[in-house]
Design an enzyme around this catalytic site. Structure first.
Site, PDB file in Angstrom:
ATOM      1  N   GLY A  47       0.839  11.788  15.027  1.00 24.51           N
ATOM      2  CA  GLY A  47      -0.510  11.801  14.441  1.00 24.51           C
ATOM      3  C   GLY A  47      -1.345  10.559  14.706  1.00 24.51           C
ATOM      4  O   GLY A  47      -2.571  10.629  14.712  1.00 24.51           O
ATOM      5  N   GLU A 101      -0.173   3.864  11.070  1.00 22.94           N
ATOM      6  CA  GLU A 101      -0.067   5.250  10.608  1.00 22.94           C
ATOM      7  C   GLU A 101      -1.424   5.927  10.642  1.00 22.94           C
ATOM      8  O   GLU A 101      -2.459   5.261  10.561  1.00 22.94           O
ATOM      9  CB  GLU A 101       0.453   5.273   9.159  1.00 22.94           C
ATOM     10  CG  GLU A 101       1.921   5.617   9.022  1.00 22.94           C
ATOM     11  CD  GLU A 101       2.243   7.080   9.350  1.00 22.94           C
ATOM     12  OE1 GLU A 101       1.535   7.718  10.157  1.00 22.94           O
ATOM     13  OE2 GLU A 101       3.220   7.585   8.802  1.00 22.94           O
ATOM     14  N   ASP A 102      -1.423   7.253  10.732  1.00 25.04           N
ATOM     15  CA  ASP A 102      -2.698   7.972  10.643  1.00 25.04           C
ATOM     16  C   ASP A 102      -3.065   8.269   9.197  1.00 25.04           C
ATOM     17  O   ASP A 102      -4.225   8.167   8.821  1.00 25.04           O
ATOM     18  CB  ASP A 102      -2.687   9.258  11.480  1.00 25.04           C
ATOM     19  CG  ASP A 102      -1.516  10.160  11.153  1.00 25.04           C
ATOM     20  OD1 ASP A 102      -0.514   9.670  10.593  1.00 25.04           O
ATOM     21  OD2 ASP A 102      -1.593  11.361  11.435  1.00 25.04           O
ATOM     22  N   ASP A 105       0.116  10.055   2.621  1.00 31.29           N
ATOM     23  CA  ASP A 105      -0.134  11.128   1.653  1.00 31.29           C
ATOM     24  C   ASP A 105       0.863  10.955   0.502  1.00 31.29           C
ATOM     25  O   ASP A 105       0.613  10.191  -0.424  1.00 31.29           O
ATOM     26  CB  ASP A 105       0.011  12.469   2.368  1.00 31.29           C
ATOM     27  CG  ASP A 105      -0.414  13.649   1.519  1.00 31.29           C
ATOM     28  OD1 ASP A 105      -0.683  13.458   0.325  1.00 31.29           O
ATOM     29  OD2 ASP A 105      -0.469  14.785   2.042  1.00 31.29           O
ATOM     30  N   LYS A 133      -4.626   8.754   1.198  1.00 32.58           N
ATOM     31  CA  LYS A 133      -4.922   9.787   0.205  1.00 32.58           C
ATOM     32  C   LYS A 133      -4.124   9.475  -1.068  1.00 32.58           C
ATOM     33  O   LYS A 133      -3.015   9.979  -1.261  1.00 32.58           O
ATOM     34  CB  LYS A 133      -4.513  11.165   0.755  1.00 32.58           C
ATOM     35  CG  LYS A 133      -5.024  12.330  -0.074  1.00 32.58           C
ATOM     36  CD  LYS A 133      -4.228  13.596   0.177  1.00 32.58           C
ATOM     37  CE  LYS A 133      -4.708  14.351   1.401  1.00 32.58           C
ATOM     38  NZ  LYS A 133      -4.074  15.704   1.473  1.00 32.58           N
ATOM     39  N   VAL A 155      -7.065  17.541   5.476  1.00 31.32           N
ATOM     40  CA  VAL A 155      -7.905  17.029   6.565  1.00 31.32           C
ATOM     41  C   VAL A 155      -7.222  17.189   7.920  1.00 31.32           C
ATOM     42  O   VAL A 155      -5.998  17.128   8.038  1.00 31.32           O
ATOM     43  CB  VAL A 155      -8.303  15.553   6.341  1.00 31.32           C
ATOM     44  CG1 VAL A 155      -9.221  15.412   5.143  1.00 31.32           C
ATOM     45  CG2 VAL A 155      -7.074  14.665   6.180  1.00 31.32           C
ATOM     46  N   ASP A 161      -3.043  17.121  12.266  1.00 29.28           N
ATOM     47  CA  ASP A 161      -2.922  18.526  12.672  1.00 29.28           C
ATOM     48  C   ASP A 161      -2.754  19.462  11.482  1.00 29.28           C
ATOM     49  O   ASP A 161      -2.432  19.049  10.370  1.00 29.28           O
ATOM     50  CB  ASP A 161      -1.690  18.700  13.574  1.00 29.28           C
ATOM     51  CG  ASP A 161      -0.382  18.608  12.799  1.00 29.28           C
ATOM     52  OD1 ASP A 161      -0.168  17.598  12.096  1.00 29.28           O
ATOM     53  OD2 ASP A 161       0.417  19.558  12.860  1.00 29.28           O
ATOM     54  N   ARG A 167      -5.550  18.307  16.543  1.00 29.52           N
ATOM     55  CA  ARG A 167      -5.372  16.861  16.729  1.00 29.52           C
ATOM     56  C   ARG A 167      -6.459  16.277  17.617  1.00 29.52           C
ATOM     57  O   ARG A 167      -6.784  15.099  17.530  1.00 29.52           O
ATOM     58  CB  ARG A 167      -4.013  16.567  17.385  1.00 29.52           C
ATOM     59  CG  ARG A 167      -2.803  16.877  16.522  1.00 29.52           C
ATOM     60  CD  ARG A 167      -1.566  16.273  17.172  1.00 29.52           C
ATOM     61  NE  ARG A 167      -0.318  16.837  16.694  1.00 29.52           N
ATOM     62  CZ  ARG A 167       0.341  16.408  15.636  1.00 29.52           C
ATOM     63  NH1 ARG A 167      -0.156  15.429  14.905  1.00 29.52           N
ATOM     64  NH2 ARG A 167       1.492  16.956  15.286  1.00 29.52           N
TER      65      ARG A 167
END
Ligand code: PRP
Length: 184
Positions: A47, A101-102, A105, A133, A155, A161, A167
């Site tokens: 990601g 990191e993307d 969560d 998040k 998202v 993804d 992506r």
């Protein structure tokens, strides 16, 4: 009729321009705060590929790069198992590691990664995440640098993804509910 990618997006959260500006700011901030220490960037694939690609070009400093593959199996949002799918190429002992990191969560992936990397005795260990998040958090873990804090929405885009799709969207959007949940 087949889905067209952009038609599956409910609304755009961050445009391509907003992302480029924010990532540029982040890169400059990190370089300044590292004050001459060369960062060793460890990116968690897949990601984070667009983010690392933009971020490292916004960092005007000598740096090195490695990839870590991590896969999480989450039965529910509150339980899950994380394992390595691709290890680093080189030792991080004595290096100034910055994990890229993307999204954070639940925090499960990052807490696993940090536990794993700490055992390898880096000189320092910090985290930059493109998105945070906080509403999703089950495991208490935070990033040192955050691109954007987002609401509790699904998202996609800029690396993120759904079922391996989207992506390649250049922006971050909220996926239409009927795409992942079926028609209401
Ligand atoms: C995504 C994302 C983070 C992680 C965050 O990875 O890239 O690594 O989930 O979620 P968490 O805080 O709840 O652990 P994913 O496992 O979907 O793999 P990918 O990067 O290949 O999409």
């Amino acid at each position: 009729m087949p889905h067209v990618m952009h038609d599956d997006v409910d609304r755009i959260l961050f445009s391509e321009e907003q992302i480029q500006q924010r990532v540029g700011e982040l890169g400059a901030q990190i370089v300044e705060e590292y004050g001459g220490r060369d960062p060793h960037l460890i990116t968690i694939v897949k990601g984070s590929i667009p983010f690392i690609s933009d971020l490292m070009r916004a960092m005007d400093t000598p740096l090195s790069l490695d990839l870590l593959g991590v896969s999480s199996y989450a039965g529910t949002s509150s339980s899950g198992e994380v394992r390595l799918t691709k290890d680093l190429d080189s030792s991080i002992e004595g290096r100034h590691v910055l994990v890229v990191e993307d999204i954070i969560d639940t925090g499960l992936t990052l807490s696993y990664v940090l536990r794993n990397l700490r055992q390898r005795a880096p000189a320092s260990l910090k985290v930059v995440t493109f998105l945070d998040k906080p509403a999703g958090r089950g495991t208490p873990v935070e990033a040192d640098y955050v691109g954007f804090t987002i609401p509790d929405e699904f998202v996609i885009g800029y690396g993120l993804d759904w079922n391996q799709r989207y992506r390649n969207l250049p922006y971050v959007g909220i996926l239409k509910r009927d795409v992942y949940a079926g028609p209401l």
